[in-house]
Write a protein that holds these residues in place. Sequence first.
Motif, PDB file in Angstrom:
ATOM      1  N   ALA A  16      41.603  46.440  36.726  1.00  0.00           N
ATOM      2  CA  ALA A  16      43.429  45.222  36.560  1.00  0.00           C
ATOM      3  C   ALA A  16      44.238  45.133  37.615  1.00  0.00           C
ATOM      4  O   ALA A  16      43.213  45.044  38.936  1.00  0.00           O
ATOM      5  N   GLU A  17      44.286  44.976  37.160  1.00  0.00           N
ATOM      6  CA  GLU A  17      45.561  43.482  38.252  1.00  0.00           C
ATOM      7  C   GLU A  17      46.401  44.918  39.066  1.00  0.00           C
ATOM      8  O   GLU A  17      46.974  45.430  38.502  1.00  0.00           O
ATOM      9  N   VAL A  18      46.078  44.628  41.035  1.00  0.00           N
ATOM     10  CA  VAL A  18      46.860  45.682  40.757  1.00  0.00           C
ATOM     11  C   VAL A  18      48.301  44.924  41.953  1.00  0.00           C
ATOM     12  O   VAL A  18      48.260  44.039  42.254  1.00  0.00           O
ATOM     13  N   ASN A  19      49.233  45.828  41.276  1.00  0.00           N
ATOM     14  CA  ASN A  19      50.892  45.655  41.779  1.00  0.00           C
ATOM     15  C   ASN A  19      50.854  46.443  43.486  1.00  0.00           C
ATOM     16  O   ASN A  19      50.731  47.371  43.758  1.00  0.00           O
ATOM     17  N   ASN A  78      45.647  39.977  43.317  1.00  0.00           N
ATOM     18  CA  ASN A  78      45.234  41.579  43.756  1.00  0.00           C
ATOM     19  C   ASN A  78      44.153  42.820  42.525  1.00  0.00           C
ATOM     20  O   ASN A  78      44.864  43.227  42.235  1.00  0.00           O
ATOM     21  N   TYR A  79      43.340  42.524  43.092  1.00  0.00           N
ATOM     22  CA  TYR A  79      42.809  43.810  42.165  1.00  0.00           C
ATOM     23  C   TYR A  79      42.078  45.044  43.027  1.00  0.00           C
ATOM     24  O   TYR A  79      41.301  45.495  42.507  1.00  0.00           O
ATOM     25  N   GLY A  80      42.938  45.106  44.070  1.00  0.00           N
ATOM     26  CA  GLY A  80      42.291  46.791  43.936  1.00  0.00           C
ATOM     27  C   GLY A  80      42.876  47.023  46.000  1.00  0.00           C
ATOM     28  O   GLY A  80      43.792  45.701  46.290  1.00  0.00           O
ATOM     29  N   THR A 134      46.478  42.221  31.338  1.00  0.00           N
ATOM     30  CA  THR A 134      48.273  41.469  31.153  1.00  0.00           C
ATOM     31  C   THR A 134      48.689  40.990  32.237  1.00  0.00           C
ATOM     32  O   THR A 134      50.267  41.649  32.048  1.00  0.00           O
ATOM     33  N   GLY A 135      47.474  41.262  33.503  1.00  0.00           N
ATOM     34  CA  GLY A 135      49.440  41.346  34.307  1.00  0.00           C
ATOM     35  C   GLY A 135      49.560  42.412  34.868  1.00  0.00           C
ATOM     36  O   GLY A 135      49.147  43.699  34.651  1.00  0.00           O
ATOM     37  N   ALA A 136      49.154  42.909  36.700  1.00  0.00           N
ATOM     38  CA  ALA A 136      49.939  44.185  36.989  1.00  0.00           C
ATOM     39  C   ALA A 136      50.785  44.764  37.007  1.00  0.00           C
ATOM     40  O   ALA A 136      52.045  44.093  36.213  1.00  0.00           O
TER      41      ALA A 136
END
Length: 395
Positions: free
Chosen positions: A123-126, A152-154, A38-40
């Motif tokens: 998970a999307e990464v902040n 970004n996913y990592g 659901t977003g970072a």
Amino acid sequence: MRNIPTTHAARRTIGGALAALSLITLSACGGDSGDSSTGAVEELGENEGEVSILAWPGYVEDGSTDPEVDWVSSFEEETGCQVTAKVYGTSDEAFNLAKSGEYDVVAASGDLTLRMIAAGEAAEVNTDLIPNYEGIYDFLKDREWNTVDDKNYGIPHGYGANLLMYNTDDVTPAPTSWKAVFEDAPKHKGQVTAYDSPIYIADAAVYLMAHQPDLGIENPYSLDEKQLAAAVDLLKTQRASVGEYWSDYTKTQASFETGDTVVGTTWQVIANLIDPKKAPVEAILPSEGATGWNDTWMISSEAKSPNCAYAWLNHIADPEVNAQATEYFGEAPNSDKACEFASEGHCETFHAGDEEYAEQIWFWNTPIEKCLDGRTDVKCTDYQDWTKAWAEIKG
């Protein structure tokens, strides 16, 4: 680069778990990707006290393999997050394990990352919450294997190229092209080696991009049926000269040292470990360029300890830690600052930070039906197609 466990090479083998690979046929890994996140997260909370990590051998070392090799203990002391780690041997194995939801963090190569994203397992990464992210080389960020729809996913780990290695006594004149293992392979029939994986089809595609431009290949991981057929034909022809396909680098190291192999695909670490008294070898980046890898640290969309997961991503990107981890495996670190902590000559050997060199590397990516080169008038072949083709090539 010393005392590298033999499992490190086997970890790059990509198996044929076709059921898992069916996820790659999703029409978009950027669009309706199946991502369940659901977003970072926008801010972090208190560390949970533990973190479970799924990784390649040698990526999560706590001193139990070698007392001199330990970047887990400092993490546990600094964060209070106790690490539980499980190693895996193939990307398919990792994908199946990741789907269990038992792991907070996954170290993934480019042949796995899109699968994770497409299946909603990442998970999307902040990256704003990872201070050490800023220092990572820009040319490793926001790439098609770690970023989808500008999300970004990592974070990038280390990277390296799949090089051409040859015995300088037996292979003359010195080759400068992958022609040495394709058109010229019959000159050394039975003494040619190639990487044992469907992803090796991309190596043939890199060669065809330069030598058969009429095929229109613009990305070696983005092949329509005609382009894949051409790569398969090239590899079938090569098959007659291949003495062995390798996935365990200790075996190809031994094969060069005994003289059973004189030319083929290699990693820089293999060239470094070969005894020059047994086999004088050179490893080069050919004129056509090469395939390679850049691994990504991902956070599971089902992470039970997301705060400790973020803490791990920041820790492994710390320059001193990243230098330890990438040198132990035998690859380039992810930042100039890491090179300040690496052994003398390591970053030069692996061309760390050399963007011009990196631009010649087609980092591993997952073939999917949606053409990665941007074409919309055809469907591209996916990894399941490549797996079937590889079985056909090897007979």
